[in-house]
Design an enzyme around this catalytic site. Structure first.
Site, PDB file in Angstrom:
ATOM      1  N   GLU A   1      -2.231   9.656  -6.151  1.00 56.30           N
ATOM      2  CA  GLU A   1      -2.880   8.608  -5.101  1.00 56.30           C
ATOM      3  C   GLU A   1      -3.568   9.592  -4.123  1.00 56.30           C
ATOM      4  O   GLU A   1      -4.864   9.101  -3.507  1.00 56.30           O
ATOM      5  CB  GLU A   1      -1.879   7.607  -4.552  1.00 56.30           C
ATOM      6  CG  GLU A   1      -2.868   6.484  -3.774  1.00 56.30           C
ATOM      7  CD  GLU A   1      -1.752   5.787  -2.884  1.00 56.30           C
ATOM      8  OE1 GLU A   1      -2.536   4.665  -2.311  1.00 56.30           O
ATOM      9  OE2 GLU A   1      -0.684   5.964  -2.778  1.00 56.30           O
TER      10      GLU A   1
ATOM     11  N   LYS B   1       0.997  12.009  -2.088  1.00 51.71           N
ATOM     12  CA  LYS B   1       1.154  10.831  -1.597  1.00 51.71           C
ATOM     13  C   LYS B   1       1.692   9.769  -2.802  1.00 51.71           C
ATOM     14  O   LYS B   1       1.148   9.590  -3.615  1.00 51.71           O
ATOM     15  CB  LYS B   1      -0.337  10.159  -1.210  1.00 51.71           C
ATOM     16  CG  LYS B   1      -0.012   8.875  -0.171  1.00 51.71           C
ATOM     17  CD  LYS B   1      -1.164   8.442   0.096  1.00 51.71           C
ATOM     18  CE  LYS B   1      -1.094   7.019   0.976  1.00 51.71           C
ATOM     19  NZ  LYS B   1      -0.229   5.889   0.349  1.00 51.71           N
TER      20      LYS B   1
ATOM     21  N   ASP C   1       3.022   6.161  -4.292  1.00 51.36           N
ATOM     22  CA  ASP C   1       2.460   4.701  -3.982  1.00 51.36           C
ATOM     23  C   ASP C   1       3.806   3.733  -4.432  1.00 51.36           C
ATOM     24  O   ASP C   1       3.995   3.333  -5.552  1.00 51.36           O
ATOM     25  CB  ASP C   1       1.267   4.552  -5.055  1.00 51.36           C
ATOM     26  CG  ASP C   1       0.662   3.320  -4.827  1.00 51.36           C
ATOM     27  OD1 ASP C   1       0.892   2.502  -3.898  1.00 51.36           O
ATOM     28  OD2 ASP C   1      -0.257   2.889  -5.982  1.00 51.36           O
TER      29      ASP C   1
END
Length: 349
Positions: free
Chosen positions: A206, A65, A67
């Site tokens: 993340e 993931k 950011d």
């Protein structure tokens, strides 16, 4: 975290599926060189639903993931457009990504991905991305940002949104294979999903994104994509602040709200994470947005209410029983064009 596909060092992702085009259609007079599917002006993004743990089973693939800022990169016969999640044209803000898109060697394509700035350890740094763009309200072009592309929605006259994810990513991986530039392929990771999440957290990432490999591309939050975070981070609307005579900048905490239908609902406040300079800017800006009528019902001393305009990115550790953020920390402000990113309370896991 073992990657199932590595650039330059391992074989291409294996797949026995072949992308099939839709039946031949009449040429679009406005796009005479595209004999199949007219290129859409914009595709609303597929959004990930927040979950507390990753799904298991062979139907899911996993990615890091990132950011940053969600972008759609449109490679068109007459140039390149870079569109934000909210539908704004930010081509001029990401010149390196736009230049890389021009060199992809395709006549038309739509890439879905995340623009990030990486720190020295290769992790996406939202604060560094904001700084590279000149901060909230700034108009600076980011020369440091790169795009991690994770989906291919349109390719040389073919609308791929109705094709399963595994095929779309196979085509995207082939398109970006060996392309060492400001556009990179967001690799999928294999192995036990819980271990993958734990590894991502240990590396300071993340979290991970889980995607159903056999699903077409659906706009909105359908559950086809899931996000599992090490530390939860979402965007909330700032609807006021608590005055303080001792805190630097005069702000003790920011009052926060999430979307609920067409309105707002309070999710508590955040009193840590902003420096003195941040507090001065926030107070000055919020004072210009003062309103006597609170956007959401709130009680307390020394509260100053503001019109819902500033969007703050907030890290937090979960939710209290009464629906407030737990252990919240301020990360920074998002652009006003990111109003589509404000957290919807219906998406709470």
């Amino acid at each position: 975290m073992r990657q199932s596909r590595k650039r330059r060092t391992s074989p291409l992702l294996q797949s026995d599926q072949i992308a099939q085009s839709q039946p031949r259609r009449r040429r679009d007079p406005a796009q005479p060189n595209l004999p199949f599917d007219p290129m859409p002006n914009r595709i609303e993004p597929c959004l990930a639903l927040l979950k507390s743990s990753p799904p298991t089973g062979p139907d899911w693939i996993y990615e890091v993931k990132w950011d940053g800022y969600r972008l759609a990169v449109h490679v068109e016969p007459d140039g390149v457009r870079i569109i934000t999640r909210g539908g704004h044209d930010w081509t001029s803000r990401f010149p390196a990504i736009a230049d890389a898109a021009k060199r992809l060697g395709v006549r038309s394509a739509i890439l879905d991905g995340e623009a990030v700035v990486l720190d020295g350890n290769g992790r996406s740094d939202f604060g560094a991305l904001q700084k590279s763009l000149g901060g909230r309200g700034g108009k600076r072009a980011s020369t440091e940002a790169i795009l991690y592309a994770f989906d291919l929605l349109y390719f040389d006259g073919h609308d791929l949104t109705g094709t399963e994810l595994s095929v779309r990513r196979h085509l995207l991986g082939d398109l970006l294979d060996g392309f060492d530039s400001a556009i990179q392929f967001s690799e999928d990771v294999s192995g036990d999903p819980d271990e993958a999440l734990a590894n991502a957290c240990s590396l300071g990432l993340e979290g991970v994104i889980a995607k159903h490999r056999d699903r077409p591309y659906h706009s909105g939050r359908t559950g086809d994509w899931l996000k599992i975070k090490c530390i939860q981070s979402e965007s909330f609307m700032v609807v006021g602040y608590e005055q303080s005579s001792v805190a630097r900048g005069g702000i003790g905490s920011l009052l926060l709200a999430a979307r609920r239908g067409s309105g707002w609902i309070s999710v508590g406040s955040v009193g840590t994470g902003f420096k003195g300079r941040d507090a001065v800017y926030l107070k000055t800006t919020l004072d210009k947005l003062k309103t006597k009528q609170p956007v959401v019902p709130m009680k307390g001393k020394n509260l100053v209410f503001a019109q819902p305009t500033l969007i703050a990115e907030i890290e937090f550790r979960g939710w209290t029983d009464d629906g407030n953020l737990r252990h919240a920390s301020y990360k920074g402000l998002r652009e006003v064009q990111d109003n589509a990113a404000v957290f919807d309370i219906e998406d709470k896991p």
